[in-house]
Design a protein around this motif. Structure first.
Motif, PDB file in Angstrom:
ATOM      1  N   LEU A 181       0.878  -1.157   0.000  1.00 35.08           N
ATOM      2  CA  LEU A 181       0.000   0.000   0.000  1.00 35.08           C
ATOM      3  C   LEU A 181       0.922   1.215   0.000  1.00 35.08           C
ATOM      4  O   LEU A 181       1.677   1.428   0.952  1.00 35.08           O
ATOM      5  CB  LEU A 181      -0.911  -0.011   1.227  1.00 35.08           C
ATOM      6  N   CYS A 182       0.901   1.980  -1.096  1.00 32.06           N
ATOM      7  CA  CYS A 182       1.870   3.059  -1.297  1.00 32.06           C
ATOM      8  C   CYS A 182       1.235   4.439  -1.292  1.00 32.06           C
ATOM      9  O   CYS A 182       0.073   4.604  -1.642  1.00 32.06           O
ATOM     10  CB  CYS A 182       2.587   2.866  -2.636  1.00 32.06           C
ATOM     11  N   ASP A 183       2.048   5.413  -0.921  1.00 31.88           N
ATOM     12  CA  ASP A 183       1.653   6.813  -1.002  1.00 31.88           C
ATOM     13  C   ASP A 183       1.450   7.150  -2.477  1.00 31.88           C
ATOM     14  O   ASP A 183       2.312   6.847  -3.305  1.00 31.88           O
ATOM     15  CB  ASP A 183       2.750   7.690  -0.401  1.00 31.88           C
ATOM     16  N   PRO A 184       0.323   7.768  -2.858  1.00 33.41           N
ATOM     17  CA  PRO A 184       0.051   8.027  -4.265  1.00 33.41           C
ATOM     18  C   PRO A 184       0.995   9.049  -4.907  1.00 33.41           C
ATOM     19  O   PRO A 184       1.152   9.067  -6.126  1.00 33.41           O
ATOM     20  CB  PRO A 184      -1.388   8.542  -4.280  1.00 33.41           C
ATOM     21  N   VAL A 185       1.662   9.868  -4.099  1.00 29.14           N
ATOM     22  CA  VAL A 185       2.569  10.886  -4.636  1.00 29.14           C
ATOM     23  C   VAL A 185       4.015  10.387  -4.661  1.00 29.14           C
ATOM     24  O   VAL A 185       4.677  10.399  -5.692  1.00 29.14           O
ATOM     25  CB  VAL A 185       2.459  12.206  -3.829  1.00 29.14           C
ATOM     26  N   THR A 186       4.502   9.915  -3.504  1.00 30.96           N
ATOM     27  CA  THR A 186       5.909   9.509  -3.401  1.00 30.96           C
ATOM     28  C   THR A 186       6.134   8.057  -3.822  1.00 30.96           C
ATOM     29  O   THR A 186       7.252   7.662  -4.072  1.00 30.96           O
ATOM     30  CB  THR A 186       6.418   9.670  -1.963  1.00 30.96           C
ATOM     31  N   HIS A 187       5.071   7.273  -3.839  1.00 26.93           N
ATOM     32  CA  HIS A 187       5.121   5.841  -4.144  1.00 26.93           C
ATOM     33  C   HIS A 187       5.918   5.042  -3.106  1.00 26.93           C
ATOM     34  O   HIS A 187       6.302   3.900  -3.358  1.00 26.93           O
ATOM     35  CB  HIS A 187       5.661   5.582  -5.557  1.00 26.93           C
ATOM     36  N   GLU A 188       6.158   5.642  -1.955  1.00 31.36           N
ATOM     37  CA  GLU A 188       6.808   4.947  -0.849  1.00 31.36           C
ATOM     38  C   GLU A 188       5.773   4.078  -0.139  1.00 31.36           C
ATOM     39  O   GLU A 188       4.600   4.438  -0.057  1.00 31.36           O
ATOM     40  CB  GLU A 188       7.400   5.946   0.154  1.00 31.36           C
ATOM     41  N   THR A 189       6.220   2.937   0.400  1.00 30.80           N
ATOM     42  CA  THR A 189       5.331   2.064   1.157  1.00 30.80           C
ATOM     43  C   THR A 189       4.855   2.784   2.408  1.00 30.80           C
ATOM     44  O   THR A 189       5.667   3.333   3.159  1.00 30.80           O
ATOM     45  CB  THR A 189       6.051   0.765   1.544  1.00 30.80           C
ATOM     46  N   LEU A 190       3.544   2.803   2.620  1.00 30.11           N
ATOM     47  CA  LEU A 190       2.985   3.442   3.811  1.00 30.11           C
ATOM     48  C   LEU A 190       3.316   2.615   5.050  1.00 30.11           C
ATOM     49  O   LEU A 190       3.515   1.403   4.967  1.00 30.11           O
ATOM     50  CB  LEU A 190       1.471   3.591   3.672  1.00 30.11           C
ATOM     51  N   GLU A 191       3.369   3.284   6.192  1.00 26.27           N
ATOM     52  CA  GLU A 191       3.651   2.618   7.459  1.00 26.27           C
ATOM     53  C   GLU A 191       2.614   3.004   8.495  1.00 26.27           C
ATOM     54  O   GLU A 191       1.981   4.049   8.401  1.00 26.27           O
ATOM     55  CB  GLU A 191       5.050   2.990   7.962  1.00 26.27           C
ATOM     56  N   VAL A 192       2.463   2.145   9.488  1.00 27.83           N
ATOM     57  CA  VAL A 192       1.576   2.407  10.623  1.00 27.83           C
ATOM     58  C   VAL A 192       2.435   2.644  11.861  1.00 27.83           C
ATOM     59  O   VAL A 192       3.643   2.398  11.848  1.00 27.83           O
ATOM     60  CB  VAL A 192       0.582   1.240  10.847  1.00 27.83           C
ATOM     61  N   ASP A 193       1.819   3.134  12.931  1.00 24.01           N
ATOM     62  CA  ASP A 193       2.580   3.488  14.134  1.00 24.01           C
ATOM     63  C   ASP A 193       3.140   2.291  14.890  1.00 24.01           C
ATOM     64  O   ASP A 193       4.244   2.344  15.412  1.00 24.01           O
ATOM     65  CB  ASP A 193       1.712   4.325  15.086  1.00 24.01           C
ATOM     66  N   SER A 194       2.368   1.214  14.979  1.00 27.08           N
ATOM     67  CA  SER A 194       2.840   0.065  15.748  1.00 27.08           C
ATOM     68  C   SER A 194       2.959  -1.171  14.844  1.00 27.08           C
ATOM     69  O   SER A 194       2.181  -1.332  13.901  1.00 27.08           O
ATOM     70  CB  SER A 194       1.903  -0.215  16.922  1.00 27.08           C
ATOM     71  N   PRO A 195       3.937  -2.045  15.131  1.00 27.76           N
ATOM     72  CA  PRO A 195       4.138  -3.242  14.305  1.00 27.76           C
ATOM     73  C   PRO A 195       2.922  -4.165  14.321  1.00 27.76           C
ATOM     74  O   PRO A 195       2.208  -4.258  15.306  1.00 27.76           O
ATOM     75  CB  PRO A 195       5.330  -3.938  14.957  1.00 27.76           C
ATOM     76  N   HIS A 196       2.695  -4.816  13.212  1.00 21.97           N
ATOM     77  CA  HIS A 196       1.627  -5.799  13.092  1.00 21.97           C
ATOM     78  C   HIS A 196       2.211  -7.038  12.432  1.00 21.97           C
ATOM     79  O   HIS A 196       3.230  -6.975  11.742  1.00 21.97           O
ATOM     80  CB  HIS A 196       0.450  -5.239  12.284  1.00 21.97           C
ATOM     81  N   LEU A 197       1.584  -8.175  12.673  1.00 18.52           N
ATOM     82  CA  LEU A 197       2.041  -9.430  12.087  1.00 18.52           C
ATOM     83  C   LEU A 197       1.276  -9.684  10.807  1.00 18.52           C
ATOM     84  O   LEU A 197       0.061  -9.579  10.765  1.00 18.52           O
ATOM     85  CB  LEU A 197       1.836 -10.588  13.059  1.00 18.52           C
ATOM     86  N   MET A 198       2.000  -9.991   9.739  1.00 24.45           N
ATOM     87  CA  MET A 198       1.391 -10.320   8.451  1.00 24.45           C
ATOM     88  C   MET A 198       1.710 -11.770   8.142  1.00 24.45           C
ATOM     89  O   MET A 198       2.834 -12.218   8.350  1.00 24.45           O
ATOM     90  CB  MET A 198       1.966  -9.445   7.339  1.00 24.45           C
ATOM     91  N   ALA A 199       0.740 -12.501   7.647  1.00 23.77           N
ATOM     92  CA  ALA A 199       0.945 -13.889   7.260  1.00 23.77           C
ATOM     93  C   ALA A 199       0.851 -13.983   5.747  1.00 23.77           C
ATOM     94  O   ALA A 199      -0.176 -13.669   5.168  1.00 23.77           O
ATOM     95  CB  ALA A 199      -0.104 -14.779   7.909  1.00 23.77           C
ATOM     96  N   GLY A 200       1.933 -14.356   5.127  1.00 24.25           N
ATOM     97  CA  GLY A 200       1.980 -14.495   3.674  1.00 24.25           C
ATOM     98  C   GLY A 200       3.179 -15.345   3.308  1.00 24.25           C
ATOM     99  O   GLY A 200       3.558 -16.238   4.053  1.00 24.25           O
ATOM    100  N   GLY A 201       3.803 -15.062   2.177  1.00 26.92           N
ATOM    101  CA  GLY A 201       4.980 -15.813   1.752  1.00 26.92           C
ATOM    102  C   GLY A 201       6.188 -15.527   2.617  1.00 26.92           C
ATOM    103  O   GLY A 201       7.097 -16.325   2.730  1.00 26.92           O
ATOM    104  N   THR A 202       6.219 -14.363   3.265  1.00 24.49           N
ATOM    105  CA  THR A 202       7.333 -13.957   4.114  1.00 24.49           C
ATOM    106  C   THR A 202       6.774 -13.475   5.439  1.00 24.49           C
ATOM    107  O   THR A 202       5.732 -12.832   5.475  1.00 24.49           O
ATOM    108  CB  THR A 202       8.122 -12.803   3.450  1.00 24.49           C
ATOM    109  N   TYR A 203       7.466 -13.793   6.513  1.00 21.93           N
ATOM    110  CA  TYR A 203       7.071 -13.330   7.835  1.00 21.93           C
ATOM    111  C   TYR A 203       8.135 -12.372   8.357  1.00 21.93           C
ATOM    112  O   TYR A 203       9.316 -12.682   8.302  1.00 21.93           O
ATOM    113  CB  TYR A 203       6.925 -14.506   8.811  1.00 21.93           C
ATOM    114  N   ALA A 204       7.722 -11.230   8.878  1.00 23.59           N
ATOM    115  CA  ALA A 204       8.647 -10.290   9.498  1.00 23.59           C
ATOM    116  C   ALA A 204       8.705 -10.615  10.986  1.00 23.59           C
ATOM    117  O   ALA A 204       7.713 -10.432  11.697  1.00 23.59           O
ATOM    118  CB  ALA A 204       8.190  -8.857   9.269  1.00 23.59           C
TER     119      ALA A 204
END
Length: 91
Positions: A7-30
């Motif tokens: 999910l990217c910023d429409p102007v800078t195209h940088e990946t958006l971030e949230v304030d606190s870490p969250h767990l994502m389940a997909g092909g890669t786990y952080a």
């Protein structure tokens, strides 16, 4: 192979971030979670992504989160929930 969905910023195209870490389940786990709004999805399921349209998961490329949500919800309904209780059966 896999897809990185961000999910990217429409102007800078940088990946958006949230304030606190969250767990994502997909092909890669952080480990410990991530603040970046991205998900890695395995290519092994590519044939199922065509429920989004002819271009598969690429149908949401360039779209906003708000534009993607109805597409993803409709795709989830088309996929159904036919799961097997057999652990060894191909997914």
């Amino acid at each position: 192979m896999s897809y990185d969905i961000r999910l990217c910023d429409p102007v800078t195209h940088e990946t958006l971030e949230v304030d606190s870490p969250h767990l994502m389940a997909g092909g890669t786990y952080a480990l410990g979670g991530t603040t970046e709004l991205w998900l890695n999805v395995t290519y092994n399921y590519a044939r199922h992504y065509h429920c989004l349209g002819e271009r598969g998961i690429r149908e949401i490329y360039g779209k906003t989160g708000a534009e993607s949500i109805p597409m993803l919800k409709a795709a989830a309904l088309r996929l159904g929930d036919d799961v097997s209780d057999d652990y060894w059966e191909a997914t």
